[in-house]
Design an enzyme around this catalytic site. Sequence first.
Site, PDB file in Angstrom:
ATOM      1  N   ILE A   7       0.848  -1.195   0.000  1.00 60.83           N
ATOM      2  CA  ILE A   7       0.000   0.000   0.000  1.00 60.83           C
ATOM      3  C   ILE A   7       0.882   1.242   0.000  1.00 60.83           C
ATOM      4  O   ILE A   7       1.804   1.358   0.817  1.00 60.83           O
ATOM      5  CB  ILE A   7      -0.922   0.025   1.239  1.00 60.83           C
ATOM      6  CG1 ILE A   7      -1.694  -1.288   1.364  1.00 60.83           C
ATOM      7  CG2 ILE A   7      -1.886   1.211   1.171  1.00 60.83           C
ATOM      8  CD1 ILE A   7      -2.441  -1.434   2.676  1.00 60.83           C
ATOM      9  N   THR A  33       3.944   1.613   3.026  1.00 58.69           N
ATOM     10  CA  THR A  33       5.016   2.473   2.525  1.00 58.69           C
ATOM     11  C   THR A  33       4.672   3.949   2.670  1.00 58.69           C
ATOM     12  O   THR A  33       3.510   4.339   2.654  1.00 58.69           O
ATOM     13  CB  THR A  33       5.318   2.182   1.041  1.00 58.69           C
ATOM     14  OG1 THR A  33       4.210   2.610   0.234  1.00 58.69           O
ATOM     15  CG2 THR A  33       5.570   0.699   0.814  1.00 58.69           C
ATOM     16  N   LYS A  39       6.722   8.189  10.138  1.00 57.85           N
ATOM     17  CA  LYS A  39       5.292   8.475  10.173  1.00 57.85           C
ATOM     18  C   LYS A  39       4.444   7.202  10.134  1.00 57.85           C
ATOM     19  O   LYS A  39       3.231   7.261   9.947  1.00 57.85           O
ATOM     20  CB  LYS A  39       4.912   9.387   9.005  1.00 57.85           C
ATOM     21  CG  LYS A  39       5.519  10.785   9.112  1.00 57.85           C
ATOM     22  CD  LYS A  39       5.020  11.694   8.005  1.00 57.85           C
ATOM     23  CE  LYS A  39       5.575  13.113   8.158  1.00 57.85           C
ATOM     24  NZ  LYS A  39       5.066  14.024   7.093  1.00 57.85           N
ATOM     25  N   ASP A  54       8.916   6.789  -2.199  1.00 56.26           N
ATOM     26  CA  ASP A  54       8.461   8.040  -2.798  1.00 56.26           C
ATOM     27  C   ASP A  54       7.948   7.681  -4.182  1.00 56.26           C
ATOM     28  O   ASP A  54       8.726   7.366  -5.084  1.00 56.26           O
ATOM     29  CB  ASP A  54       9.613   9.040  -2.888  1.00 56.26           C
ATOM     30  CG  ASP A  54       9.218  10.348  -3.549  1.00 56.26           C
ATOM     31  OD1 ASP A  54       8.067  10.461  -4.034  1.00 56.26           O
ATOM     32  OD2 ASP A  54      10.059  11.266  -3.596  1.00 56.26           O
ATOM     33  N   ASN A  82      -2.551   4.259  -3.259  1.00 49.03           N
ATOM     34  CA  ASN A  82      -3.353   5.131  -2.398  1.00 49.03           C
ATOM     35  C   ASN A  82      -2.778   6.536  -2.262  1.00 49.03           C
ATOM     36  O   ASN A  82      -3.522   7.484  -2.024  1.00 49.03           O
ATOM     37  CB  ASN A  82      -3.479   4.497  -1.013  1.00 49.03           C
ATOM     38  CG  ASN A  82      -4.058   5.448   0.007  1.00 49.03           C
ATOM     39  OD1 ASN A  82      -5.253   5.725   0.024  1.00 49.03           O
ATOM     40  ND2 ASN A  82      -3.199   5.988   0.883  1.00 49.03           N
ATOM     41  N   TYR A 151      -6.828  18.995  -8.577  1.00 52.34           N
ATOM     42  CA  TYR A 151      -7.042  17.725  -7.869  1.00 52.34           C
ATOM     43  C   TYR A 151      -8.085  16.874  -8.580  1.00 52.34           C
ATOM     44  O   TYR A 151      -7.860  15.695  -8.882  1.00 52.34           O
ATOM     45  CB  TYR A 151      -7.483  18.016  -6.432  1.00 52.34           C
ATOM     46  CG  TYR A 151      -7.799  16.776  -5.615  1.00 52.34           C
ATOM     47  CD1 TYR A 151      -6.779  16.000  -5.092  1.00 52.34           C
ATOM     48  CD2 TYR A 151      -9.118  16.410  -5.362  1.00 52.34           C
ATOM     49  CE1 TYR A 151      -7.055  14.873  -4.337  1.00 52.34           C
ATOM     50  CE2 TYR A 151      -9.409  15.284  -4.615  1.00 52.34           C
ATOM     51  CZ  TYR A 151      -8.378  14.521  -4.103  1.00 52.34           C
ATOM     52  OH  TYR A 151      -8.663  13.396  -3.357  1.00 52.34           O
ATOM     53  N   LYS A 155      -7.655  13.235 -10.672  1.00 46.74           N
ATOM     54  CA  LYS A 155      -8.379  12.029 -10.280  1.00 46.74           C
ATOM     55  C   LYS A 155      -9.214  11.486 -11.444  1.00 46.74           C
ATOM     56  O   LYS A 155      -9.336  10.269 -11.636  1.00 46.74           O
ATOM     57  CB  LYS A 155      -9.277  12.315  -9.077  1.00 46.74           C
ATOM     58  CG  LYS A 155      -8.510  12.609  -7.783  1.00 46.74           C
ATOM     59  CD  LYS A 155      -7.731  11.397  -7.333  1.00 46.74           C
ATOM     60  CE  LYS A 155      -7.131  11.600  -5.940  1.00 46.74           C
ATOM     61  NZ  LYS A 155      -6.410  10.402  -5.459  1.00 46.74           N
ATOM     62  N   VAL A 184     -14.121  10.757   4.487  1.00 47.28           N
ATOM     63  CA  VAL A 184     -13.502   9.947   5.534  1.00 47.28           C
ATOM     64  C   VAL A 184     -12.722  10.900   6.438  1.00 47.28           C
ATOM     65  O   VAL A 184     -12.013  11.791   5.951  1.00 47.28           O
ATOM     66  CB  VAL A 184     -12.551   8.877   4.961  1.00 47.28           C
ATOM     67  CG1 VAL A 184     -11.922   8.059   6.088  1.00 47.28           C
ATOM     68  CG2 VAL A 184     -13.303   7.943   4.004  1.00 47.28           C
TER      69      VAL A 184
END
Length: 288
Positions: A7, A33, A39, A54, A82, A151, A155, A184
């Site tokens: 992921i 990843t 993080k 990356d 993702n 954005y 998409k 979400v």
Amino acid sequence: MARTVLITGCSEGGMGAALAKEFHQQGDRVFATARNVSKMTSLKAMGIETLILDVTSEDSIQACISQVSSVTGGSLDILVNNAGKGLCMPAMDLSIQEAKEVFDLNFWAILRMSQVCLPLLQQAARAHGHALLVNQTSVSSVLGAPFWSAYNTSKAAAAMLIQNMRLELAPFDIKVIDLKTGGVNTNIHDNDPVCHLPSSSPYTVLQREIEKFSTGDMNSAGQEPGVWAKNVVSDLKKHNPSNIIWRGKSSTQIWLASHLPITTLDSTMKKVASLDVLEKKIHGKTLQ
């Protein structure tokens, strides 16, 4: 049967991390990843394998997938693209360079990752009868919204790429899935720049409203990440998952709206973005 899952974009507080936890709890071997492994400390503490990646760097992708290949015998059952990036800015004020950076992460990274992972997915498909290539496009791919042109169009482009890959990879028993996510509750806006309009912008009277858009302040509460991830993983565990999976708050309503005339939500969008106020100012109408 336990599956191997990689992921992208798994920094804590995001949807990738929620998916990693759910797959792990379901007994799958997960490679989570992110660009910064610090993080993903909570994922590592759970026993999830964390790797630096990356997705905008060819070298980083090659290094990461080489690591995964070496420990899985060159096989990968599920790739989840993702990682993503947002940018709030009116189209007429948009920096082309910044828009290209959004496309690099939201569009080109999907193609880069898919190309490099193809041999691993093919091997998994030969061994188990199928493999999954899952791609996060969000409901933004079908719904135009003021100030999010870079954005949303990135998409939408990704969604078309996914439909092409769906056809091209079917002969190899690799199922390509478009994951269209609605609201979400995540930290998705934390890394996005606050929208500061240039002084020449025709939208300066809406500076405060646009800032709220860029920070997510105007979004209503969404679905909890754990609930969303549980639903998505459940969908992906089915014998024959849907080609398009709609999950998250308002995803069903947006799916419905996408089948209605394109202007159906215009008045709602204008009010939410205060474009109705701007329109009245431009035409000298009295504000109510």
